[in-house]
Design a protein around this motif. Structure first.
Motif, mmCIF file in Angstrom:
data_model
loop_
_atom_site.group_PDB
_atom_site.id
_atom_site.type_symbol
_atom_site.label_atom_id
_atom_site.label_comp_id
_atom_site.label_asym_id
_atom_site.label_seq_id
_atom_site.Cartn_x
_atom_site.Cartn_y
_atom_site.Cartn_z
ATOM 1 N N GLY A 189 0.809 -1.210 0.000
ATOM 2 C CA GLY A 189 0.000 0.000 0.000
ATOM 3 C C GLY A 189 0.843 1.261 0.000
ATOM 4 N N ILE A 190 1.876 1.274 0.841
ATOM 5 C CA ILE A 190 2.754 2.449 0.912
ATOM 6 C C ILE A 190 3.459 2.682 -0.416
ATOM 7 C CG2 ILE A 190 4.853 3.377 1.970
ATOM 8 C CD1 ILE A 190 4.031 2.020 4.574
ATOM 9 N N ALA A 191 4.079 1.626 -0.946
ATOM 10 C CA ALA A 191 4.840 1.777 -2.189
ATOM 11 C C ALA A 191 3.934 2.160 -3.354
ATOM 12 C CB ALA A 191 5.581 0.477 -2.498
ATOM 13 N N SER A 192 2.734 1.597 -3.409
ATOM 14 C CA SER A 192 1.806 1.926 -4.491
ATOM 15 C C SER A 192 1.423 3.394 -4.450
ATOM 16 C CB SER A 192 0.560 1.050 -4.401
ATOM 17 O OG SER A 192 0.873 -0.310 -4.608
ATOM 18 N N ALA A 193 1.081 3.891 -3.271
ATOM 19 C CA ALA A 193 0.634 5.272 -3.155
ATOM 20 C C ALA A 193 1.784 6.267 -3.322
ATOM 21 C CB ALA A 193 -0.063 5.487 -1.823
ATOM 22 N N LEU A 194 2.982 5.902 -2.859
ATOM 23 C CA LEU A 194 4.147 6.777 -3.029
ATOM 24 C C LEU A 194 4.753 6.671 -4.426
ATOM 25 C CD1 LEU A 194 6.125 6.389 0.343
ATOM 26 C CD2 LEU A 194 4.660 8.293 -0.379
ATOM 27 N N GLU A 195 4.334 5.620 -5.157
ATOM 28 C CA GLU A 195 4.855 5.359 -6.501
ATOM 29 C C GLU A 195 6.362 5.133 -6.477
ATOM 30 O OE1 GLU A 195 3.517 8.597 -8.922
ATOM 31 O OE2 GLU A 195 1.412 8.243 -8.441
#
Length: 856
Positions: free
Chosen positions: A93-99
């Motif tokens: 979730g973190i990596a997806s949202a931070l791209e």
């Protein structure tokens, strides 16, 4: 977003009872990661409530913004399945949202780096607790230059691991070691043999077992640390296994936990199939004298009902009952290299082997494949397809299933040997990414050379995680007057959204806010986006039903694993579909107004994945986080069909897990009038279908078969029909059907399954209708709705229609696509909660059971 002054890497792990968080600075010039902070705290089974608040506090303490994070690193296990999933889902979730890229590193390797950084050198062993009296043991060599892993991850009994590690050490040495602490004054290493340094949380349980294996490290070094995770990431970077600055290489969807084993259901299935003794669900005992030519039992049909593909081929694990058929096909295709039936039977029970078979009509074997998992690789032992069935993709499908199992058992690559003259097979393997790496001269019995090929695991990805995505069109809904929209950044962005139509009606005008919802309560991974007018902009579902079908019901462990695999792909597709419909090139997490998720009720292992992922994304994108009650979602699903529906109303919730009547006094204000005392309606349908050998899921199969039968043929009981209250009981009806089937079989009479299905279904409907009518009269409501998977039953829908017309009550039925679990209904609830500013904190967690009547 401003340029970061440093390139920070965020690393964390929750594979055991410790939350480990590391923050480091990446230096691209020398591929180094300098630790800035390392935090370890006891989780005490509360990782999902503590992880994000701890990360947030650490960044604040170090003065680091989320925008400064260029990469996320996650401990991928092995360890506690739930713990590993919490870390992995949060990281996704973190990596997806931070791209930014996401990479997984070994939890055990991070512990080995703890030992190395403490100055310890020589042979070392990390033994992590795997529960069930098992451990994950891995041996290392600690040298000045770093750590050298000596074996792949595996899971073994603790006693077996201790025996293996003690081999080769003299009695005098073993006695001298005494389980002392390496690096401390208490450490005593025998002179007769090199003593291993031992670490890992398994020592807390099994210290006595491992005392004879070496010297224990300080207890502070037994669990992962943030610094250890960063060191593992640094070495992976230098080995070209990760790149903190390459988002494509570190696609969050690619990161998966380390399992080292199949699910319990799959392991038990392999054991049963290898014995050639299928269990008959109608009798509950093993079938006696099973023959190779035996027709499939109810168990074979119902539990192993892995659905046939479009070509009519069914795939399931190879069983001993078909070993003779394998040997016959071997003899036909392999010549003098053919395996005998005895050799095939010897292979099936081995835990390091995976075998799959393809079946055509009449359960006829048409292909098979087997693999051996060793040293982190699967070696393909056999791939064979009957000549008449070739060019149908069977070999490719078999290899994909072998690869999927092998991956769960720790394999990362694949190898095989193929005849030099078999150009067709070599072309197939080349298309799967295999390359020739050498030749085994005169390998086959006829002296022909074998070409050795290696490649990636030949997984069958489909749309996402081996599942087909279902994208449902949204229907415009009206939001009730008196609910002014909440102003947010997304409103300003929506000013530039194009509303032009491309002639297909796919482009829509979207009003702020935009709320994304995630649903993972059972066996569907779903995501949807709703806009401020209540319009479903996108609604995407990936169903796992094919993975559960052969077990006759949802397997919680498999469900949780598939959610981890699918959640990035599903949410990415949801955002892409929304962007296309709105008419913008791209829709990003930061363009949303809020992130919501089903937090309860459901399967905890499944819910945890969605909750952790959604929290991670909401935190990373600085968005409000909204938790939604799954049952309330099923109530709101009726808004999709009837936008102007308004309380007061009565809702019948009928699904695999719930059967209840609810009085909706107002949106968010519910009173449960009655519920089932035992089985839910959907559960009863599944169990009856299984007993009849019809397959899974039972609801659609029974409803289809019932059309051909007489609903009055068999007088099954209508439990609690005249109880005077609104409670339900389905267990007695289910038992009555099973008893009827047994009696008919014992009498030697052929069962008319259509009549059984119709009579059973009518018994269910009669009670549901009677109770619903009672609820409407009790409340005086003039609106009646239906929700849940069983709401798709045509006969039940028709019966409610007749009842409501007779009572002068308006009936609302959700669309078929909104009856089963979906995120569209969750998004609609979340929109109301967003307007009311009812947000959850980062310490929220999944819950298996909640009371719908209690506000949240």
């Amino acid at each position: 977003m401003s340029e970061p002054t440093h390139s920070y890497i965020l690393a964390f792990d929750t594979a055991n009872e410790v939350i480990a968080i590391g923050l480091g600075v990446a230096d691209e010039a020398d591929r180094s990661i300098s630790a800035v902070s390392s935090v370890e705290v006891e989780a005490r089974r509360a990782s999902n409530t503590q992880l994000l608040p701890r990360i947030d506090a650490l960044l604040a303490e170090q003065g680091v913004s989320k925008g400064d994070i260029v990469c996320v690193v996650c401990g991928r296990g092995p360890g506690s399945f739930t713990g590993v999933r919490i870390a992995m889902a949060t990281a996704k979730g973190i990596a997806s949202a931070l791209e930014v890229p996401l990479y997984g590193v070994s939890t055990l390797d991070s512990i080995a780096w703890n030992l190395h950084d403490a100055g310890l050198r020589g042979p070392a062993v990390v033994v992590a607790d795997a529960m069930r009296k098992e451990v994950y043991p891995v041996r290392y060599e600690l040298v000045d230059e770093g750590i050298e892993r000596l074996e792949a991850d595996s899971v073994v009994k603790a006693e077996t691991a201790a025996e293996m590690l003690a081999v080769g050490r003299g009695a005098a040495s073993a006695s001298a070691d005494g389980g002392g602490v390496a690096g401390s004054s208490d450490s005593v290493v025998g002179a007769n043999a090199p003593a291993s340094i031992i670490a890992g949380d398994a020592l807390k349980k099994y210290a006595e077992l491992f005392e004879l294996c070496g010297a224990f490290a300080d207890e502070a070094l037994w669990t992962p640390t943030g610094k250890g995770l960063l060191r593992a990431a640094q070495e992976a970077w230098r080995a070209n296994l990760l790149d903190p600055f390459d988002a494509a290489f570190g696609n969050p969807a690619f990161a998966l936990p380390v399992y080292t084993r199949l699910s319990d259901a799959e392991e038990n299935e392999r054991i049963r199939l290898s014995k050639n003794e299928p269990k008959n669900l109608r009798t509950g005992v093993q079938n006696a004298g099973v023959r190779r030519d035996q027709q499939p039992s109810a168990h074979d049909t119902a539990i192993e009902n892995a659905r046939a593909d479009e070509s009519g081929i069914t795939y399931r694990p190879l069983d001993a009952a078909h070993a003779h058929a394998v040997a016959e096909l071997e003899s036909e295709l392999m010549g003098t290299d053919a395996w005998s039936e005895a050799l095939v039977l010897d292979e099936l029970p081995r835990k390091d082997r995976v075998w799959w078979a393809a079946y055509g009509t009449d359960d006829m074997l048409v292909g098979y494949a087997g693999g051996w998992i060793v040293d982190g690789q699967v070696q393909v032992l056999k791939v064979a397809v009957a000549p008449a069935q070739r060019r149908r993709g069977i070999a490719r499908s078999l290899l994909a299933r072998i690869a999927s199992d092998a991956r769960d058992l720790g394999a990362k690559a694949c190898s095989l040997e193929v005849r030099a003259s078999n150009e067709g097979a070599r072309a197939l393997y080349a298309s799967l990414g295999f390359e020739s790496i050498g030749t085994r001269p005169k390998y086959y019995s006829d002296r022909e050379d074998a070409v050795i090929m290696e490649g990636p695991l030949p997984l069958d990805h489909h749309d996402v995680a081996g599942m087909e995505l279902q994208v449902h069109g949204g229907k415009a809904l009206r939001v009730e007057d008196g609910c002014p929209p909440v102003r947010c950044d997304a409103e300003r962005r929506l000013d530039v959204f194009a509303a032009a139509s491309d002639g297909r009606g796919e482009r829509i005008e979207a009003a702020a806010p935009l709320v994304l919802a995630i649903e993972t309560s059972c066996d569907e991974t779903a995501a949807a986006i709703v806009d401020g007018s209540g319009q479903l902009v996108s609604d995407v579902v990936a169903s796992q039903i094919d993975f559960h079908a052969r077990f006759g019901g949802v397997v919680p462990e498999i469900a949780s694993r598939k959610h981890i695999e699918a959640i990035c792909g599903v949410t990415d597709e949801c955002l892409d579909v929304a962007a296309a419909r709105i008419g913008v090139p791209r829709l990003r997490w930061r363009d949303l107004s809020a992130v919501s998720v089903t937090y309860a009720p459901g399967l905890v292992g499944a819910l945890v994945v969605g909750v952790a992922f959604a929290k991670g994304a909401a935190w990373a994108a600085d968005l409000p986080f909204i938790g939604v009650n799954h049952l309330e979602g099923h109530i709101y699903a009726n808004k999709i069909a009837t936008p102007d529906i308004a309380p007061p109303l009565v809702v019948s919730l009928v699904s695999g897990g719930h059967t209840m009547l609810v009085h909706v006094k107002a949106w968010g204000d519910y009173e449960t009038l009655g519920s089932t005392l035992d089985d839910a309606v959907g559960e009863a349908f599944d169990k009856v279908a299984k007993a009849m050998g019809l397959g899974y899921p039972g609801g659609p199969i029974i409803s289809k078969l019932a059309v051909e039968g007489d609903p009055g043929a068999i007088d099954f009981p209508r439990a609690m029909l005249h109880s005077g209250d609104l409670r339900f009981s389905l267990s007695g009806l289910k038992t009555a059907v099973i008893t009827y089937l047994r009696n008919e079989e014992a009498a030697g009479r052929e069962v008319n399954k259509a009549d059984v299905a119709a009579s059973f279904q009518q018994a269910v409907i009669d009670v549901q209708i009677a109770k619903a009518e009672m609820a409407l009269k009790l409340t005086g409501a003039k609106e009646f709705c239906l929700g849940g998977g069983v709401a798709a039953n045509p006969a039940l829908r028709a019966a409610y229609g007749v009842m409501c017309e007779r009572l002068g009550v308006r009936l609302t039925l959700p669309p078929m696509s909104a009856c089963t679990d979906n995120a569209g209904m969750i998004a609609l609830v979340a929109l109301d909660r967003y307007r009311e500013q009812k947000f959850f904190g980062l310490d929220a967690d999944a819950q298996a059971h909640v009371n719908l009547d209690e506000p949240y």
